[in-house]
Motif scaffolding. Structure first.
Motif, short mmCIF file in Angstrom:
data_model
loop_
_atom_site.label_atom_id
_atom_site.label_comp_id
_atom_site.label_asym_id
_atom_site.label_seq_id
_atom_site.Cartn_x
_atom_site.Cartn_y
_atom_site.Cartn_z
N MET A 26 21.57 36.53 -43.56
CA MET A 26 22.84 35.98 -44.05
C MET A 26 23.71 37.05 -44.71
SD MET A 26 22.99 32.89 -43.12
CE MET A 26 24.65 32.94 -43.74
N ALA A 27 23.05 37.96 -45.45
CA ALA A 27 23.83 39.02 -46.11
C ALA A 27 24.64 39.77 -45.06
CB ALA A 27 22.89 39.97 -46.87
N LEU A 71 22.15 23.94 -35.65
CA LEU A 71 23.05 24.81 -36.42
C LEU A 71 22.57 26.26 -36.38
CD1 LEU A 71 23.77 22.53 -39.51
CD2 LEU A 71 25.21 22.88 -37.50
N VAL A 72 21.23 26.45 -36.35
CA VAL A 72 20.68 27.82 -36.30
C VAL A 72 21.01 28.47 -34.95
CG1 VAL A 72 18.53 29.13 -36.23
CG2 VAL A 72 18.89 27.48 -38.03
N VAL A 73 21.03 27.66 -33.88
CA VAL A 73 21.42 28.20 -32.57
C VAL A 73 22.89 28.65 -32.65
CG1 VAL A 73 21.86 27.58 -30.15
CG2 VAL A 73 19.69 26.96 -31.21
N LEU A 74 23.74 27.85 -33.33
CA LEU A 74 25.15 28.25 -33.50
C LEU A 74 25.24 29.54 -34.33
CD1 LEU A 74 26.93 24.82 -34.16
CD2 LEU A 74 26.82 26.12 -32.03
N LEU A 127 28.04 27.25 -41.84
CA LEU A 127 26.76 26.90 -41.23
C LEU A 127 25.63 27.01 -42.27
CD1 LEU A 127 27.06 28.70 -37.76
CD2 LEU A 127 27.06 26.24 -38.19
N MET A 128 25.68 28.07 -43.09
CA MET A 128 24.63 28.27 -44.10
C MET A 128 24.61 27.11 -45.10
SD MET A 128 24.48 29.42 -47.49
CE MET A 128 25.85 30.51 -47.77
N ILE A 177 21.72 22.42 -47.16
CA ILE A 177 21.75 21.01 -47.56
C ILE A 177 20.74 20.20 -46.73
CG2 ILE A 177 23.17 18.90 -47.57
CD1 ILE A 177 25.54 20.71 -48.43
N LEU A 178 20.69 20.49 -45.41
CA LEU A 178 19.75 19.76 -44.54
C LEU A 178 18.30 20.01 -44.93
CD1 LEU A 178 21.26 20.20 -40.96
CD2 LEU A 178 20.84 18.04 -42.13
N VAL A 179 17.91 21.31 -45.15
CA VAL A 179 16.49 21.58 -45.42
C VAL A 179 16.07 21.12 -46.82
CG1 VAL A 179 16.25 23.49 -43.78
CG2 VAL A 179 16.81 23.99 -46.13
N ILE A 180 17.00 21.09 -47.75
CA ILE A 180 16.62 20.68 -49.11
C ILE A 180 16.66 19.16 -49.29
CG2 ILE A 180 17.17 20.92 -51.59
CD1 ILE A 180 16.13 23.53 -50.35
#
Ligand code: HEM
Length: 142
Positions: free
Chosen positions: A17-18, A89-92, A129-130, A135-138
């Motif tokens: 992400m950085a 979203l990770v594919v995007l 996306l991040m 939000i989804l994983v938490i």
């Protein structure tokens, strides 16, 4: 073992992400540096190192650890809508990475024609996306 893989996953994701957030910023500044100028050549080195030394290995590690967790615990995929949404979203996110790799090559060959505004907007894509992925994983809403 599983928790160690998860820890490495989160470390890899932070590093990836950085890069995804910083590389488009470099492109914004690079737009103002005339082709062939010393500043432009410096940006080329920074962009190449960021992509090759940080972003590519971090992306591969994030994918490898993520897929390893799914392999170790295939039950994760059952009835976990949040994980399916996250993977989409990770594919995007991976698509955004590939687009940035293409733009970096354009700068490296002095043939960028996109304006700084384009890269400012592109900068928001991995950010958005991040936020959605975390939000989804938490919260795991579905
Ligand atoms: C590259 C492909 C990716 C795959 C295949 C993947 C898959 C996974 C899997 C299977 C888990 C374990 C879930 C569990 O134990 O219940 C996980 C955890 C996690 N992932 Fe990913 N992920 C990927 C990318 C990302 C990205 C891009 C982010 C953030 C922007 C992210 C953030 C997280 C976080 C914060 C956790 C820990 C969640 C928790 O334990 O509560 N992942 N991931």
């Amino acid at each position: 073992m599983y928790l160690w893989i998860k820890a490495v996953h989160v470390i890899a994701v932070i590093s990836w992400m950085a890069g995804l957030l910083y590389l488009p910023r470099l492109f914004v500044y690079h737009c103002d540096a005339p082709a062939g100028s010393p500043q432009s050549e410096t940006f080329k080195v920074m962009e190449r190192r960021l992509l090759r030394a940080i972003m590519n290995p971090a992306m591969i590690l994030a994918w490898a650890c993520g897929l390893a967790m799914i392999t170790l615990d295939p039950g994760l995929l059952k009835g976990a809508g949040w994980l399916h949404a996250k993977l989409t979203l990770v594919v995007l996110m991976t698509g955004a990475h590939m687009a940035m790799a293409r733009w970096r090559r354009d700068f490296a060959e002095d043939r960028n024609t996109r304006p700084a505004r384009f890269y400012r907007i592109a900068n928001e894509v991995p950010t958005l996306l991040m936020i959605l992925i975390v939000i989804l994983v938490i919260t795991r809403p579905f």
